[in-house]
Motif scaffolding. Structure first.
Motif, PDB file in Angstrom:
ATOM      1  N   ASN A  71      26.068 -30.695  35.083  1.00 15.71           N
ATOM      2  CA  ASN A  71      26.418 -30.176  36.399  1.00 15.71           C
ATOM      3  C   ASN A  71      25.277 -29.282  36.874  1.00 15.71           C
ATOM      4  O   ASN A  71      25.090 -28.180  36.379  1.00 15.71           O
ATOM      5  CB  ASN A  71      27.727 -29.390  36.321  1.00 15.71           C
ATOM      6  CG  ASN A  71      28.215 -28.943  37.684  1.00 15.71           C
ATOM      7  OD1 ASN A  71      27.550 -28.185  38.372  1.00 15.71           O
ATOM      8  ND2 ASN A  71      29.393 -29.413  38.063  1.00 15.71           N
ATOM      9  N   MET A  72      24.506 -29.790  37.817  1.00 18.89           N
ATOM     10  CA  MET A  72      23.345 -29.043  38.297  1.00 18.89           C
ATOM     11  C   MET A  72      23.722 -27.735  39.001  1.00 18.89           C
ATOM     12  O   MET A  72      23.184 -26.678  38.677  1.00 18.89           O
ATOM     13  CB  MET A  72      22.481 -29.923  39.202  1.00 18.89           C
ATOM     14  CG  MET A  72      21.237 -29.209  39.715  1.00 18.89           C
ATOM     15  SD  MET A  72      21.441 -28.532  41.373  1.00 18.89           S
ATOM     16  CE  MET A  72      21.083 -29.974  42.368  1.00 18.89           C
ATOM     17  N   PRO A  73      24.675 -27.722  39.943  1.00 18.11           N
ATOM     18  CA  PRO A  73      24.991 -26.463  40.617  1.00 18.11           C
ATOM     19  C   PRO A  73      25.467 -25.367  39.662  1.00 18.11           C
ATOM     20  O   PRO A  73      25.031 -24.216  39.768  1.00 18.11           O
ATOM     21  CB  PRO A  73      26.090 -26.854  41.613  1.00 18.11           C
ATOM     22  CG  PRO A  73      25.890 -28.308  41.850  1.00 18.11           C
ATOM     23  CD  PRO A  73      25.427 -28.858  40.546  1.00 18.11           C
ATOM     24  N   ASP A  74      26.370 -25.712  38.728  1.00 19.30           N
ATOM     25  CA  ASP A  74      26.869 -24.700  37.805  1.00 19.30           C
ATOM     26  C   ASP A  74      25.775 -24.212  36.860  1.00 19.30           C
ATOM     27  O   ASP A  74      25.701 -23.016  36.544  1.00 19.30           O
ATOM     28  CB  ASP A  74      28.037 -25.257  36.990  1.00 19.30           C
ATOM     29  CG  ASP A  74      29.322 -25.374  37.808  1.00 19.30           C
ATOM     30  OD1 ASP A  74      29.318 -24.922  38.976  1.00 19.30           O
ATOM     31  OD2 ASP A  74      30.310 -25.921  37.288  1.00 19.30           O
ATOM     32  N   THR A  75      24.927 -25.122  36.405  1.00 22.17           N
ATOM     33  CA  THR A  75      23.837 -24.744  35.515  1.00 22.17           C
ATOM     34  C   THR A  75      22.910 -23.743  36.181  1.00 22.17           C
ATOM     35  O   THR A  75      22.517 -22.729  35.581  1.00 22.17           O
ATOM     36  CB  THR A  75      23.036 -25.996  35.095  1.00 22.17           C
ATOM     37  OG1 THR A  75      23.866 -26.841  34.285  1.00 22.17           O
ATOM     38  CG2 THR A  75      21.789 -25.631  34.306  1.00 22.17           C
ATOM     39  N   LEU A  76      22.572 -23.984  37.429  1.00 18.55           N
ATOM     40  CA  LEU A  76      21.612 -23.119  38.122  1.00 18.55           C
ATOM     41  C   LEU A  76      22.232 -21.789  38.539  1.00 18.55           C
ATOM     42  O   LEU A  76      21.650 -20.725  38.317  1.00 18.55           O
ATOM     43  CB  LEU A  76      21.038 -23.853  39.338  1.00 18.55           C
ATOM     44  CG  LEU A  76      20.292 -25.158  39.043  1.00 18.55           C
ATOM     45  CD1 LEU A  76      19.671 -25.709  40.322  1.00 18.55           C
ATOM     46  CD2 LEU A  76      19.243 -24.976  37.962  1.00 18.55           C
ATOM     47  N   LYS A  77      23.425 -21.833  39.125  1.00 18.45           N
ATOM     48  CA  LYS A  77      24.006 -20.576  39.612  1.00 18.45           C
ATOM     49  C   LYS A  77      24.419 -19.669  38.462  1.00 18.45           C
ATOM     50  O   LYS A  77      24.312 -18.439  38.565  1.00 18.45           O
ATOM     51  CB  LYS A  77      25.178 -20.844  40.543  1.00 18.45           C
ATOM     52  CG  LYS A  77      26.453 -21.363  39.883  1.00 18.45           C
ATOM     53  CD  LYS A  77      27.536 -21.656  40.912  1.00 18.45           C
ATOM     54  CE  LYS A  77      28.816 -22.150  40.257  1.00 18.45           C
ATOM     55  NZ  LYS A  77      29.863 -22.489  41.249  1.00 18.45           N
ATOM     56  N   ALA A  78      24.854 -20.244  37.340  1.00 16.61           N
ATOM     57  CA  ALA A  78      25.266 -19.421  36.206  1.00 16.61           C
ATOM     58  C   ALA A  78      24.092 -18.706  35.562  1.00 16.61           C
ATOM     59  O   ALA A  78      24.268 -17.647  34.945  1.00 16.61           O
ATOM     60  CB  ALA A  78      25.984 -20.280  35.160  1.00 16.61           C
TER      61      ALA A  78
END
Length: 240
Positions: free
Chosen positions: A51-58
Motif C-alpha cells: 500500500n503506497m499511500p499508507d507506507t509513505l504517510k506512516a
C-alpha cells in the motif's frame, strides 16, 4: 551470508516468484541508470498487497531508503529496506506503457523483432500478474528501485539522471512470505531517447533473525513497530 538463488534481469525482462519470510533480496545495478519496478503481495493471501499511500504517510516520506518498511493494506510489514547505497528509490512515477514506449523509443513489436522488441512496464507487470492468478485490476503502485524522482519548487517532477551508478545495491528483507513482481523497464520520466541498457542482478540470501530490540527498521518509527507487531500477530495466529 549464504546465497540461496540468483538471477540477472536484462533490459526489458520481467519476473515474478514467491519468496519466503526471513530472506534478504539484494539488488545490484550492473550498469548506470538502472530502474527496476517492483510490486509485493502477501503470498498466502493475494488480496493483501503493498500500500503506497499508507507506507509513505506512516513514515513521513515520498521516497524510500534504509529503515523504511513496505507496508501492506492490512497494516503489516511485507518487507523492509535494510541496506541502501543510493538513499532514494522512487515511489510516484509508475510504469511505462506501450504508447509511451513507442513514442519515446520508436515503435517495435514482437512479430518483427521477437525477443528484441522493447517491453513496457505495464505489459510486463500484467503478464506476471496473470501468471499468478491475478488480473489487470490488481495492478497498483510500484516502487522503482534505483531511481530518484523529486519535485521542484514549481511542482514539476524531475528525474535525476545521474543518481544510479554501476554496482549500486539495495537490500530488502522479507518480513512476510511475499509474491514479488519485477519489471526491468525504464522509469517513465527518464528523458533519454535510447532504451536504457542497465541489467540488474537479484540475489536471495539467508537473513539474520530479526531482533526487535536492535533492528533499525523495526525502531525507525513507531508506525513501523506497529506494522511488525501486526505481522507477528498474523503469523502467531496462523501457527507459524
Amino acid at each position: 551470508m549464504t546465497t540461496v538463488w540468483s538471477k540477472t534481469m536484462n533490459p526489458g525482462d520481467k519476473w515474478s516468484g514467491t519468496i519466503s519470510k526471513g530472506r534478504l533480496l539484494r539488488f545490484t545495478s550492473l550498469q548506470d541508470d538502472a530502474n527496476l519496478a517492483m510490486m509485493l503481495f502477501n503470498a498466502n493471501d493475494l488480496a493483501e498487497r503493498y500500500n503506497m499511500p499508507d507506507t509513505l504517510k506512516a513514515q513521513y516520506t515520498a521516497h524510500l531508503t534504509r529503515g523504511h518498511v513496505l507496508m501492506s493494506d492490512n497494516g503489516r510489514a511485507l518487507a523492509s529496506i535494510v541496506e541502501d547505497e543510493l538513499g532514494w528509490h522512487d515511489t510516484i512515477s509508475g510504469l511505462t506503457t506501450r504508447a509511451s514506449t513507442d513514442t519515446k523509443y520508436g515503435t517495435t513489436n514482437y512479430q518483427q523483432l521477437r525477443n528484441e522488441w522493447l517491453h513496457s512496464g505495464y505489459e510486463n507487470m500484467v503478464v506476471e500478474l496473470i501468471r499468478s492468478g491475478l488480473a489487470v485490476r490488481d495492478l497498483g503502485p510500484v516502487i522503482n528501485l534505483f531511481s530518484r524522482v523529486y519535485c521542484d519548487e514549481e511542482g514539476r517532477m524531475i528525474y535525476d539522471a545521474g543518481h544510479c551508478k554501476e554496482g549500486a545495491t539495495v537490500t530488502l528483507r522479507t518480513d512476510m512470505d511475499v509474491l514479488i513482481v519485477l519489471s526491468n523497464t525504464p522509469n517513465p520520466l527518464n528523458p533519454t531517447t535510447s532504451y536504457p541498457i542497465a541489467s540488474v542482478q537479484l540475489e536471495v540470501l539467508e537473513a539474520p533473525t530479526l531482533d526487535p530490540a536492535t533492528d533499525y527498521c523495526y525502531n525507525f518509527r513507531g508506525e513501523n513497530r506497529r506494522a511488525f507487531e501486526n505481522t507477528a500477530e498474523y503469523y502467531l495466529l496462523a501457527g507459524r
